[in-house]
Scaffold this active site. Structure first.
Site: not given
Ligand code: 13P
Length: 274
Positions: A81-82, A103, A200, A202-203, A225
């Site tokens: 991720d990223h 990213d 990205h 989603g939280t 998160t």
């Molecule tokens: P959140 O922490 O807002 O869920 O974002 C997660 C994310 O996009 C990880 O790449």
């Protein structure tokens, strides 16, 4: 079974569904995702944040996740991720990740496209998949919303298998109700009809907004998160209940795994329209 984004997202995209992508940094949270995938009979993406690849944590964790993915009866993507540099992307691929994200969303368009194409070429040479990001999903409230033109140019310049777009979400808990641009999402999907889009941040995104973007081309939803929050709160609750008593660490963590599995399963069902 171990899978790539290429193997699971096109079908989800066609059916206007999404696959949950959960960030993990330890075995127990990952086990929660695997158990949820088994229980729901749905694919899942388990993501390792790039910082972990700055030490041995990333490759150690990737090794564990690969073993868990192979053992699972459902398709599981082990994804970086990223990724913020070519070195990190190469480290994740060398550790066996079946998918990587580069990213470069903070960079100029051309630089982002050049570095993302390199990451996609490295991934594809190894049979892995690659995600890129155009527009920028921020940590705070300042976002650069993706334009249709940039999305089309970026995809054709890079050949990524999944495209992260910025349509109003932010990383972390929201401080105020987000304004999600489902119409922009639909326009991007219409201009790139075979490219799964990634959300990205989603939280805490309201369910009606999630549903709207999933129906308009988002087929991977990233959750970090709130999933980590479940892990931490559950761990704290178990520690407090334990007091000064001794319990073997594997038994102590069992309820935490259950809570992570329940959280992941609930989201996976929702993303799959169940
Ligand atoms: P959140 O922490 O807002 O869920 O974002 C997660 C994310 O996009 C990880 O790449």
């Amino acid at each position: 079974m171990l899978a790539t984004l290429k193997e699971i997202l096109p079908e989800a995209y066609r059916k206007r569904r999404a696959v949950g992508a959960f960030n993990v940094a330890n075995y127990e949270a990952a086990l929660g995702v695997i158990r949820a995938a088994e229980r729901e009979k749905l694919p899942a993406i388990i993501q390792i944040f790039q910082r972990l690849f700055l030490s041995e944590k990333g490759s150690d964790l990737a090794g564990t996740l690969l073993r868990m993915a192979h053992r699972c009866s459902q398709p599981i993507v082990v994804h970086l991720d990223h990724g913020g540099s070519a070195e990190i992307v190469r480290a994740a691929l060398a550790a066996g990740c079946s998918s990587v994200m580069f990213d470069g969303s903070m960079l100029e368009f051309e630089k982002n496209a050049e570095l993302t194409k390199y990451a996609a070429d490295c991934a594809h040479a190894l049979g892995a998949s690659c995600e890129g990001e155009i527009g920028h999903v921020a940590m705070g409230d300042e976002n650069a919303i993706t334009t249709v033109e940039d999305a089309v140019r970026f995809h054709s310049a890079t050949g990524v298998d999944a495209l992260a777009v910025s349509i109003g979400t932010v990383h972390g808990f929201y401080k105020s109700k987000p304004k999600i641009d489902a119409a922009r999402c639909a326009e991007i999907a219409a201009a790139l009809p075979s490219v799964p889009l990634v959300l990205h941040g989603g939280t805490g995104t309201p369910p009606e907004d999630l549903r709207a973007v999933i129906e308009n081309g988002v087929s991977k939803v990233n959750i970090a998160t709130e999933f980590m929050d479940t892990f931490l709160k559950s761990t704290r609750r178990e520690l407090e209940a334990l007091g000064d008593n001794f319990l073997p660490i594997d038994k102590f963590m069992d309820p935490v795994v259950d809570d992570c599995a329940a959280h992941a399963a609930r989201l996976m069902r929702f993303f799959a329209g169940k």
